[in-house]
Design a protein around this motif. Sequence first.
Motif, PDB file in Angstrom:
ATOM      1  N   ARG A  65      44.843  -5.912   6.383  1.00 23.03           N
ATOM      2  CA  ARG A  65      43.809  -4.465   6.748  1.00 23.03           C
ATOM      3  C   ARG A  65      44.010  -3.610   5.816  1.00 23.03           C
ATOM      4  O   ARG A  65      44.669  -2.957   5.508  1.00 23.03           O
ATOM      5  N   THR A  66      42.655  -3.259   5.104  1.00 20.41           N
ATOM      6  CA  THR A  66      42.685  -1.776   4.700  1.00 20.41           C
ATOM      7  C   THR A  66      42.338  -0.874   5.405  1.00 20.41           C
ATOM      8  O   THR A  66      41.177  -1.188   6.211  1.00 20.41           O
ATOM      9  N   VAL A  67      42.604   0.145   5.184  1.00 22.32           N
ATOM     10  CA  VAL A  67      42.481   1.359   6.122  1.00 22.32           C
ATOM     11  C   VAL A  67      42.091   2.975   4.869  1.00 22.32           C
ATOM     12  O   VAL A  67      42.566   2.433   3.418  1.00 22.32           O
TER      13      VAL A  67
ATOM     14  N   LEU B  55      43.821   5.516   0.190  1.00 20.64           N
ATOM     15  CA  LEU B  55      43.496   3.708   0.785  1.00 20.64           C
ATOM     16  C   LEU B  55      44.997   2.994   0.198  1.00 20.64           C
ATOM     17  O   LEU B  55      45.890   3.331  -0.233  1.00 20.64           O
ATOM     18  N   ALA B  56      44.663   2.334   2.351  1.00 17.01           N
ATOM     19  CA  ALA B  56      46.352   1.812   2.279  1.00 17.01           C
ATOM     20  C   ALA B  56      45.751   0.225   3.450  1.00 17.01           C
ATOM     21  O   ALA B  56      44.828  -0.131   3.471  1.00 17.01           O
ATOM     22  N   ARG B  57      46.877  -0.421   3.112  1.00 18.92           N
ATOM     23  CA  ARG B  57      47.051  -1.907   3.142  1.00 18.92           C
ATOM     24  C   ARG B  57      48.019  -2.234   4.361  1.00 18.92           C
ATOM     25  O   ARG B  57      48.614  -2.134   4.063  1.00 18.92           O
ATOM     26  N   SER B  58      48.035  -3.409   5.427  1.00 20.30           N
ATOM     27  CA  SER B  58      48.367  -3.507   6.209  1.00 20.30           C
ATOM     28  C   SER B  58      49.511  -4.734   5.241  1.00 20.30           C
ATOM     29  O   SER B  58      49.390  -5.631   4.713  1.00 20.30           O
ATOM     30  N   ALA B  59      50.531  -5.406   6.168  1.00 19.91           N
ATOM     31  CA  ALA B  59      51.267  -6.475   5.522  1.00 19.91           C
ATOM     32  C   ALA B  59      50.359  -7.192   6.108  1.00 19.91           C
ATOM     33  O   ALA B  59      49.979  -9.034   4.893  1.00 19.91           O
TER      34      ALA B  59
ATOM     35  N   PHE C 292      53.336   4.601   6.047  1.00 26.40           N
ATOM     36  CA  PHE C 292      52.732   5.434   7.364  1.00 26.40           C
ATOM     37  C   PHE C 292      52.436   4.878   8.573  1.00 26.40           C
ATOM     38  O   PHE C 292      51.393   3.150   8.380  1.00 26.40           O
ATOM     39  N   GLY C 293      53.625   4.321   8.927  1.00 26.41           N
ATOM     40  CA  GLY C 293      53.287   3.394  10.206  1.00 26.41           C
ATOM     41  C   GLY C 293      53.312   2.054   9.400  1.00 26.41           C
ATOM     42  O   GLY C 293      54.418   1.794   8.506  1.00 26.41           O
ATOM     43  N   SER C 294      52.457   1.485   9.566  1.00 27.37           N
ATOM     44  CA  SER C 294      52.825  -0.480   9.455  1.00 27.37           C
ATOM     45  C   SER C 294      51.504  -0.386   8.475  1.00 27.37           C
ATOM     46  O   SER C 294      51.275  -1.388   7.289  1.00 27.37           O
ATOM     47  N   TYR C 295      51.420   0.728   7.784  1.00 29.23           N
ATOM     48  CA  TYR C 295      50.849   1.072   6.379  1.00 29.23           C
ATOM     49  C   TYR C 295      50.737   1.536   5.275  1.00 29.23           C
ATOM     50  O   TYR C 295      51.782   2.348   5.157  1.00 29.23           O
ATOM     51  N   ARG C 296      50.773   0.606   4.000  1.00 21.88           N
ATOM     52  CA  ARG C 296      51.327   1.614   2.857  1.00 21.88           C
ATOM     53  C   ARG C 296      50.730   1.748   2.022  1.00 21.88           C
ATOM     54  O   ARG C 296      49.378   1.005   1.851  1.00 21.88           O
ATOM     55  N   PRO C 297      50.642   3.091   1.187  1.00 22.62           N
ATOM     56  CA  PRO C 297      49.362   3.405   0.378  1.00 22.62           C
ATOM     57  C   PRO C 297      49.718   2.387  -0.644  1.00 22.62           C
ATOM     58  O   PRO C 297      50.358   2.000  -1.631  1.00 22.62           O
TER      59      PRO C 297
END
Length: 736
Positions: free
Chosen positions: A39-41, A32-36, A13-18
């Motif tokens: 960052r957890t979102v 729950l997703a994290r960026s490279a 999702f954009g720059s975030y990986r589920p």
Amino acid sequence: MPTPLTHDDPHTFGSYRPIVRLGSGGMGTVYLARSAGGRTVAVKTMLAGIASDPSARTRFRLEADAARVIGGRHGALVVDADTQAETPWIATEYVLGPPLDEAVGVVGSLPEATVRALGAALCGALGQLHSTDVVHRDLKPSNILVTAYGPKVIDFGIARAIGDDRLTRVGAAVGTPAFMSPEQASGEEHTSAGDVFALAGVLVYAATGRGPFGHGQTADLLYRVRYGEPDLSDVPAALVPLLGRCLDKNPFRRPTTSELAAQLHDGSGEFADHLSDPLLAEIGRRATEVWLITPQRLDAPITQHAESPTAPTATMPRRRLLLAGSGLALGAAAVGAGAWAWSRRSGSEPHLPVTSPSNSVLPRKKLDSLWQIQVADSPYGTVPAVEPLAVGNLVTLVAGAGLGGIDARTGDVLWASDQMEIHWQIATDGERLVRMVAAEGSENNAGKPGGFPLILASVNLVSGKAAEPFAQFTDFNGVMDYNQVLCTADGVVYAAAGQGKYDTYFLTSQSWSLFAVDISTGKRLWTKPLPTRPDKSDRLYFLTARVVGSNLVALQETNDGKVRVVVRDIRTGAVRWEKPFDGVAPDRVQRPLATDSDTLYLGSGRLRALRLSDGTQVWDSRTERPGRTYGPPTVIGGVVYAVEKGLGLVAFASGSGRAQWEEKGGGGTKADTSAAPVIGTDCAYSKRSSALWAIDLASRTPTASYKTTGDRFIAHEKAKVTIALGGKFLAAFPLK
């Protein structure tokens, strides 16, 4: 509870990986997703099919706008979004704290000081939202996250501008019935005063563990919200007048958020200063737990299951049809047979080994489930707990729209019902499945004077259909929701049922009885009266029961919320003896009883052994192991097994209560004491965090670990598997 990604979930999702799913419903999924960069979102999505509706897409965009308005102080900060994508999504900060409903479930009702601080902070959040002429319209405990710095309000899926009715169908009640305002329940304009009404309901829940209008079917809740008086009986006395004003049916008599905040709290101190130690500990645990989650994704389904035959021909009572049509209470999205939601997971997916606290790495091998299917929640909630039942070669379970039968060896769904069966009205002796069946015509008039007959029938294990009823009784009201099948053994069914006017609660005017029925003849063998339940009670009489020899052994909940052991003669129903089961909450002992031919073993605190013939205490773990806490036990082959808090699995001699051995290796320090261990021939199985551990009975050390979302476990002896239920998944693991 996090669950694995499905094979067709998006990869970015954009720059975030589920990483995992946090929740899923009919509108979309939260990940729950994290960026490279780490960052957890939390990423909320809308199903592509729903997003094709322009009004639904507009709602989703407005949800993002409302979340931005409330900001990071009172809500989850929006960090990115794409509401124009084919699958629209919103990424927000991952809030380090539990939802209010889960917090209350873990630590219990909150003290008055916490409720006041929580309410004042939520007034600030709503005040900021209302200042932009936007109302939330779905404030409820699950939409409030509790952090050490204050509560955060989330989920603005039905928020809208005050006075804007373009996105609301005229006369439609939109929201959560238990926390709606009367005007919202009537499909009328919901203003900021409606959010105040909902906030008061949330604070009643925080202080008591229940909403001000109880729970039940949607239509009943909507009626009580509109016309009934709120139940403030357990609210701290100083809060009753204030919350009573907020729950006034007339919105013009309710205080504003600023007035309410001033009367709740003076603003002194930090928010964390007003939180109890157990709640702070739970917040800390959640903050740590998120960093331990690893990416999980299920394999694509191997086969597709055709739609199964429909189950029993008996019709649904009116209250069940209301629930089926409301669309407000069902769990996961439905695919495949009936309204069950399935996904398949094979044992081929690589699994990371688990490291025990002693830093000994378990063998690297296939540690996944033998099979796994996704299931929805029971249509009648999870109190009392839904339990999988082992019957013949099947596992049966009430989920989604009703009862389903699953091949215990393969996980194939052989049949699924859409009859909205009530899970506490079904029982098995391991070979036969018995259930209560709704009478024809009861769907139109559950409150008919005198009610409808109580009907008992066996279930065909091949088709899932109810067989010809073996018993019908006109002196019981068959549509009572709290009628209960306790257990069945040796061709006899033991059940509890009521007489009198139907209501969503117990009534003092009703009379209730325990009785036994011979399946072969349909004759009632005996009937014994039960104590009258007080008005508005909604707790079942029996928590669990089983037949042992000539004894019907049961745990019975009293009117004051305590638990008693009651043992009856199965031939007459006469009470042989009874005594209190002190120090346990009723919800913690809704599990199969641990007995051998002459003794009952009780856990969930200290371990005790009681003689079935007269209730005499044979032994107590406090004698040899004072101060130790245990989960529910399992007894087999003269050995009592139980998980000791902070230690792990311990084995006791059933006759003397002396500890024979303790688990080695240090891997049991975080063992779960809520579930009884499952015992196989060579191994015992015990839950630890998000894994089911196998402990070798010879070496007394862990030998394998299986990732699981389950929190309820049973042994299926015929299929040689351990069945796990929890986190919207039913799964099978080895039973060796």
